[in-house]
Design an enzyme around this catalytic site. Structure first.
Site, PDB file in Angstrom:
ATOM      1  CG  ASP A  39      -4.691 -10.440  -7.272  1.00  0.00           C
ATOM      2  OD1 ASP A  39      -5.873  -9.984  -7.086  1.00  0.00           O
ATOM      3  OD2 ASP A  39      -4.013 -10.422  -8.254  1.00  0.00           O
ATOM      4  CG  HIS A  48       2.995  -6.364  -9.467  1.00  0.00           C
ATOM      5  ND1 HIS A  48       3.245  -5.203 -10.059  1.00  0.00           N
ATOM      6  CD2 HIS A  48       1.787  -6.337  -9.430  1.00  0.00           C
ATOM      7  CE1 HIS A  48       2.265  -4.756 -10.512  1.00  0.00           C
ATOM      8  NE2 HIS A  48       1.114  -5.169 -10.139  1.00  0.00           N
TER       9      HIS A  48
HETATM   10  C1  LIG Z   1       2.432 -10.921 -12.136  1.00  0.00           C
HETATM   11  C2  LIG Z   1       3.476 -11.619 -13.018  1.00  0.00           C
HETATM   12  C3  LIG Z   1       2.926 -12.015 -14.513  1.00  0.00           C
HETATM   13  C4  LIG Z   1       4.533 -10.498 -13.334  1.00  0.00           C
HETATM   14  O1  LIG Z   1       5.479 -11.295 -14.274  1.00  0.00           O
HETATM   15  P1  LIG Z   1       6.725 -10.782 -15.024  1.00  0.00           P
HETATM   16  O2  LIG Z   1       6.864  -9.279 -14.639  1.00  0.00           O
HETATM   17  O3  LIG Z   1       6.549 -10.874 -16.216  1.00  0.00           O
HETATM   18  O4  LIG Z   1       7.901 -11.394 -14.223  1.00  0.00           O
HETATM   19  P2  LIG Z   1       8.861 -12.414 -14.452  1.00  0.00           P
HETATM   20  O5  LIG Z   1       8.221 -13.494 -15.390  1.00  0.00           O
HETATM   21  O6  LIG Z   1       9.908 -11.697 -15.540  1.00  0.00           O
HETATM   22  O7  LIG Z   1       9.470 -13.075 -13.179  1.00  0.00           O
HETATM   23  C5  LIG Z   1      10.658 -13.067 -13.000  1.00  0.00           C
HETATM   24  C6  LIG Z   1      11.147 -14.447 -12.549  1.00  0.00           C
HETATM   25  O8  LIG Z   1      10.304 -14.641 -11.157  1.00  0.00           O
HETATM   26  C7  LIG Z   1       9.636 -15.817 -11.569  1.00  0.00           C
HETATM   27  N1  LIG Z   1       8.259 -15.634 -10.949  1.00  0.00           N
HETATM   28  C8  LIG Z   1       7.579 -14.552 -11.174  1.00  0.00           C
HETATM   29  N2  LIG Z   1       6.380 -14.617 -10.354  1.00  0.00           N
HETATM   30  C9  LIG Z   1       6.384 -15.816 -10.125  1.00  0.00           C
HETATM   31  C10 LIG Z   1       5.518 -16.493  -9.202  1.00  0.00           C
HETATM   32  N3  LIG Z   1       4.162 -16.091  -9.012  1.00  0.00           N
HETATM   33  N4  LIG Z   1       5.827 -17.832  -8.746  1.00  0.00           N
HETATM   34  C11 LIG Z   1       6.734 -18.296  -9.203  1.00  0.00           C
HETATM   35  N5  LIG Z   1       7.737 -17.664  -9.937  1.00  0.00           N
HETATM   36  C12 LIG Z   1       7.714 -16.530 -10.287  1.00  0.00           C
HETATM   37  C13 LIG Z   1       9.538 -15.971 -12.993  1.00  0.00           C
HETATM   38  O9  LIG Z   1       9.191 -17.340 -13.389  1.00  0.00           O
HETATM   39  C14 LIG Z   1      10.934 -15.424 -13.564  1.00  0.00           C
HETATM   40  O10 LIG Z   1      11.865 -16.516 -13.073  1.00  0.00           O
HETATM   41  P3  LIG Z   1      13.198 -16.752 -13.971  1.00  0.00           P
HETATM   42  O11 LIG Z   1      13.762 -15.480 -14.258  1.00  0.00           O
HETATM   43  O12 LIG Z   1      13.760 -18.044 -13.286  1.00  0.00           O
HETATM   44  O13 LIG Z   1      12.246 -17.115 -15.417  1.00  0.00           O
HETATM   45  C15 LIG Z   1       4.101 -12.916 -12.439  1.00  0.00           C
HETATM   46  O14 LIG Z   1       4.421 -12.346 -11.185  1.00  0.00           O
HETATM   47  C16 LIG Z   1       3.016 -14.027 -12.093  1.00  0.00           C
HETATM   48  O15 LIG Z   1       2.701 -14.605 -13.084  1.00  0.00           O
HETATM   49  N6  LIG Z   1       2.389 -13.755 -10.721  1.00  0.00           N
HETATM   50  C17 LIG Z   1       1.489 -14.629 -10.622  1.00  0.00           C
HETATM   51  C18 LIG Z   1      -0.052 -14.332 -11.021  1.00  0.00           C
HETATM   52  C19 LIG Z   1      -0.465 -13.182 -10.047  1.00  0.00           C
HETATM   53  O16 LIG Z   1      -0.541 -13.177  -8.965  1.00  0.00           O
HETATM   54  N7  LIG Z   1      -0.917 -12.294 -11.023  1.00  0.00           N
HETATM   55  C20 LIG Z   1      -1.417 -10.848 -10.186  1.00  0.00           C
HETATM   56  C21 LIG Z   1      -0.652  -9.971 -10.578  1.00  0.00           C
HETATM   57  S1  LIG Z   1      -1.044  -8.457  -9.683  1.00  0.00           S
END
Ligand SMILES: CC(C)(COP(=O)(O)OP(=O)(O)OC[C@H]1O[C@@H](n2cnc3c(N)ncnc32)[C@H](O)[C@@H]1OP(=O)(O)O)[C@@H](O)C(=O)NCCC(=O)NCCS
Length: 374
Positions: A310, A259
């Site tokens: 989710d 998140h």
């Molecule tokens: C929600 C989301 C977009 C938030 O992303 P964010 O704040 O941009 O987090 P980041 O991309 O900075 O994540 C930090 C690290 O964790 C990893 N990460 C974050 N969520 C992940 C996931 N669901 N699966 C695998 N790796 C994940 C990222 O790849 C990143 O790794 P890195 O540092 O090696 O590149 C992301 O967690 C995600 O895509 N989750 C899956 C989709 C989801 O469940 N969405 C509903 C949200 S309520």
């Protein structure tokens, strides 16, 4: 750009406005009430009133509100013809986006964006959205539409209109709690989209239509459909660990985890997990709960990643026997109250949303006329 301007890709950490609707401080609260307490002591109907009107309703206020929403639980006949005209392959989320846009034409307040008219429109959309989802679903399957019943609450009515039979108390309560938890979440991508749209002094239906578009993506609301896809691919408890390790090795994003704001867990996911477990038990489908536990363990240990809302929501809806493409529309049905509350709040003290960009294109250059370009 001046030196005082801040560059934050994805607007991470940026405070883009003020809100009195919800806060993410020590968990999540709606208008001062912890969401955990609302999920325990209130219904979605009460929470919807709280978000739109600012306070929890008295019995009388709730009854009047429910009556107004019930009156909106039908759609104009010419509009139904439009739903019927959609190709059978139309996914529910796309149908809903188009439907909300078209509903604007039938709304008696369509040209009025006063706070009172916006509240009326919000209450109407709250009533109409489950009807659209249920009717489009049933029509696409060649089934007769099921009109809402006056004696059922919002969540129970939604399940009834979809399935044609009244839900058990467990199903109704579990679905109701999921709607409470999905109802509002500060400046998330879809809410922010709605606020950007109306910050130009556009109308409420335009804001909600755009918000639905933003919610559809798998990084936001679309994740709840993908969660169940993922569990089905993982196959079950025996293959889950191997499957998730292979997915991580392929650097795949695991839907339902992580998140932007919650980095140590999402309290909403903990609340809904219990309902997903109860519903799975009632359905005799506990294998997906066990599969989920195994995947949770691997992600916590290997990646320090925790479930978001989710994750249990996808499993809960599956245990309720609901089809996957309906899950993100359920999120819409719940979040519409949050979106509308934010739209009304934005217009109450509006400032046009207009950020700046950091330019990365070519340096200034002269236009070479076409004949000289070869
Ligand atoms: C929600 C989301 C977009 C938030 O992303 P964010 O704040 O941009 O987090 P980041 O991309 O900075 O994540 C930090 C690290 O964790 C990893 N990460 C974050 N969520 C992940 C996931 N669901 N699966 C695998 N790796 C994940 C990222 O790849 C990143 O790794 P890195 O540092 O090696 O590149 C992301 O967690 C995600 O895509 N989750 C899956 C989709 C989801 O469940 N969405 C509903 C949200 S309520």
């Amino acid at each position: 750009m001046s030196g005082s301007e801040i560059y934050s890709p994805g607007l991470e950490g940026v405070i883009a406005g003020e809100t009195a609707i919800s806060a993410i401080v020590d968990g999540l609260s709606y208008r001062g009430y912890p969401v955990t307490e609302l999920a325990e002591k209130a219904t979605y109907d009460e929470v919807a009133y709280l978000l739109l009107h600012g306070e929890l309703p008295t019995r009388r206020q709730l009854a009047d509100f429910q009556q107004r929403v019930a009156a909106a639980r039908r759609i104009p006949e010419p509009f139904r013809a439009l739903l019927k005209a959609l190709p059978a392959s139309t996914v529910p989320m796309d149908a809903l986006r188009s439907a909300v846009s078209i509903l604007a034409h039938f709304d008696p307040d369509s040209q009025d964006s006063s706070p009172a008219a916006n509240l009326r429109k919000s209450e109407r959309l709250l009533g109409q959205i489950p009807v659209i989802v249920a009717e489009q679903y049933r029509l696409s399957k060649g089934l007769a539409v099921v009109p809402a019943r006056a004696d059922l609450g919002h969540a129970a009515n939604f399940l009834y209109m979809l399935r044609g039979t009244p839900p058990s108390p467990l199903h109704a309560r579990a679905f109701d709690v999921s709607l409470i938890l999905y109802a509002e979440h500060e400046f998330n991508a879809s809410t922010f989209t709605a606020r950007v749209v109306v910050s130009t002094e556009s109308d409420l239906h335009a804001g909600v239509t755009a918000a639905i578009g933003a919610l559809k993506g798998r990084l936001h609301g679309g994740a709840n459909e993908k969660v169940m896809d993922l569990l089905l691919q993982a196959g079950g408890p025996d293959t889950a660990e191997q499957w998730i390790r292979a997915a991580l090795a392929r650097k795949e994003k695991v839907m339902g985890f992580g998140h932007r704001v919650y980095k140590t867990g999402d309290v909403r996911a903990q609340v809904l997990k219990e309902y997903a477990r109860q519903a799975a038990q009632a359905a005799g489908q506990t294998q997906w709960e066990t599969t989920a536990e195994i995947i949770e363990g691997v992600l916590a240990r290997e990646k320090n990643l925790f479930p978001n809302l989710d994750w249990p929501a996808g499993r809960l809806y599956h245990a309720l026997g609901l089809e996957l493409p309906l899950y993100t529309p359920f999120f819409v049905a719940a979040r519409v109250t949050g979106w509308c509350a934010h739209i009304i709040e934005q217009l109450g003290h509006n400032r046009l949303m207009r950020p700046r960009a950091r330019y990365t294109g070519p340096a200034l250059r002269s236009v070479v006329p076409l004949p000289e370009r070869g």
